[in-house]
Scaffold this motif. Structure first.
Motif, short mmCIF file in Angstrom:
data_model
loop_
_atom_site.label_atom_id
_atom_site.label_comp_id
_atom_site.label_asym_id
_atom_site.label_seq_id
_atom_site.Cartn_x
_atom_site.Cartn_y
_atom_site.Cartn_z
N ARG A 25 0.86 -1.19 -0.21
CA ARG A 25 0.02 -0.01 0.01
C ARG A 25 0.67 1.41 -0.12
N ASN A 63 3.38 0.84 7.55
CA ASN A 63 2.21 0.44 8.65
C ASN A 63 2.99 -0.62 9.39
N ARG A 65 1.21 -2.88 10.95
CA ARG A 65 0.30 -3.69 11.16
C ARG A 65 0.52 -4.75 10.01
N ARG A 68 -2.45 -4.99 7.19
CA ARG A 68 -2.35 -3.82 6.39
C ARG A 68 -1.01 -4.12 5.41
N GLU A 302 -7.14 -6.77 16.31
CA GLU A 302 -7.49 -7.53 15.13
C GLU A 302 -6.80 -9.13 15.09
N ASP A 309 -9.00 -3.31 12.09
CA ASP A 309 -7.75 -2.77 12.05
C ASP A 309 -7.95 -1.25 11.38
N GLN A 310 -8.86 -0.90 11.29
CA GLN A 310 -9.14 0.65 10.81
C GLN A 310 -10.23 1.09 11.70
N ARG A 311 -10.29 2.52 11.49
CA ARG A 311 -11.26 3.27 12.47
C ARG A 311 -12.66 3.12 11.89
N HIS A 353 -12.53 0.90 17.59
CA HIS A 353 -12.07 -0.35 17.02
C HIS A 353 -10.68 -0.99 17.82
#
Length: 436
Positions: A25, A63, A65, A68, A302, A309-311, A353
């Motif tokens: 990403r 990131n 995570r 992600r 998560e 894993d996101q708002r 979250h």
């Protein structure tokens, strides 16, 4: 990919995508950077995103995570492993004498907010069943969920997560006081003879509550470069941790006419860290500790609790996600509590979250070891040396840098994503930090 090749961009695209190291990403930037000799006005270097093969500058997302971006998360994990290891055995600007400092590996748990499905382990739990009467498999989705959801204290669980960072800060304050008390040193003079250093990581349990795992070390007054006094022992540090944890509490907001108080759970595990040379199969080693902490540095709620894993922007978005009922209940509880004025400073809706937890997943004291920024800088310089580029740029004193970058998006187009997958080897976990 035929269209990319027909434009003659394929070789350049391959080079540009390869520099991403497998980032799935990348951030797309539009703009330019120009380096000008301030004395002569000569342009030394110029970079324009429009002239790049992808039509933009691609930068790794960074990131941490794994859900992600596996590639960037693996880099973060390895950096964390090196950071923790440096504080245990030296290296990365930290002297090897740090391995002679008293240090322990401590695990701080959350209290109970109601019985949950579990798998009893250890000598006392071997062969025992869960309270529900079943022997759950390791991947049983029921693990961590309440035995009686209607009686489970969801509000207390969410608020405990929200106050966990403050609880850790209070614990560290009490720990320094306890070290001073046990050593017979005035609190105000403690830093002149010994410093308490640590590196910690937060781990979510399946029940959605945070645990803290920490390497805690006693240093001399100069930190990792100086030996502590002879009275600073592992036993003293262990006793101080137990005493500090027992007295640590954070007063929360008043809800329904009652004042809330938050404490650590009754289960506190403190074990000395031994070197690999003295590992008899039962002692915890430097390598195991570093690997264990690095593993959880790339995971969030998560991973264990099965949450997001996101708002969330709207609570209605939950309908599109397949998450466990227990995690959904905690998210909805955090969302509802976020409307209460007395809890506004906790920002519970923004962190719903994360089940209310809004602290950093990995933190350390300045004196523990090196920093992630220094590790990244060293890696960038090494990569430049391998590519044949100069280790340093133009003389900063005589160079004027004119740059402007604007965010244009994140991620690759489907065509570029396919090309990146074809030219980038799959992400592999380094054996350096595998297993704990």
């Amino acid at each position: 990919m035929a269209s990319l090749g027909s434009l003659g961009k394929l070789p350049g695209l391959v080079r540009q995508l390869t520099t991403l190291g497998g980032c799935s990403r990348p951030v797309r930037l539009d703009g330019h950077r120009t380096e000008v000799d301030s004395a002569t006005g000569m342009i030394l270097r110029h970079l324009d995103s429009a002239e790049m093969p992808a039509g933009c500058l691609l930068v790794r997302c960074g990131n941490r995570r794994a859900t992600r971006c596996p590639s960037c998360a693996e880099v973060y994990r390895q950096d964390t492993f090196q950071l923790i290891t440096a504080g245990l055995r030296g290296g990365k600007t930290v002297p090897e004498t740090v391995g002679r400092h008293p240090r322990v590996f401590a695990t701080f748990t959350a209290p109970s907010f109601g019985p949950v499905h579990n798998r009893p382990t250890g000598p006392s739990g071997s062969g025992r069943r869960c309270r529900c009467g079943q022997n759950h498999a390791e991947d049983d989705p029921a693990l961590g969920s309440p035995l009686s959801p209607d009686r489970y204290d969801y509000q207390g669980a969410v608020l405990w997560n929200a106050h966990a960072p403050a609880l850790w800060s209070r614990f560290m304050l009490n720990l320094r006081r306890e070290v001073a008390r046990l050593a017979g040193v005035a609190q105000r003079k403690l830093s002149t003879v010994v410093r308490v250093s640590y590196a910690k990581v937060a781990e979510y349990q399946r029940r959605g509550l945070v645990h803290f795992h920490a390497v805690i070390r006693l240093d001399g007054p100069e930190g990792n470069t100086s030996l502590p006094p002879t009275w600073a022992t592992v036993d003293l540090l262990t006793d101080a941790i137990h005493a500090a944890a027992a007295r640590t509490a954070v007063v929360g907001p008043e809800l329904s006419g009652e004042t809330t108080t938050f404490e650590f759970g009754s289960q506190l595990d403190v074990r000395p860290i031994r070197t690999a040379d003295f590992d008899g199969g039962t002692q915890i080693t430097e390598r195991a500790v570093a690997a264990y902490i690095a593993k959880y540095a790339t995971k969030g709620a998560e991973g264990a609790a099965g949450t997001l894993d996101q708002r969330l922007r709207l609570i209605g978005e939950l309908a599109q996600w397949d998450i466990p009922v227990h995690a959904e209940k905690m998210i909805r509880t955090a969302w509802d509590l976020g409307t209460r004025p007395e809890l506004a400073d906790l920002k519970l809706r923004a962190w719903a979250h994360m089940l209310g937890f809004r602290g950093h997943f990995s933190t350390k004291t300045r004196t523990y070891s090196t920093t992630l920024a220094e590790l990244r800088q060293a890696r960038a310089e090494w990569q430049r040396s391998q590519s044949g580029a100069p280790a340093t740029g133009p003389d900063e004193a005589s160079t004027l840098v004119l740059s402007h970058w604007a965010y244009s998006g994140i991620g690759l187009t489907p065509e570029l994503a396919r090309l990146a997958a074809a030219v980038t080897p799959p992400v592999k976990r380094s054996g350096v930090a595998s297993g704990a």
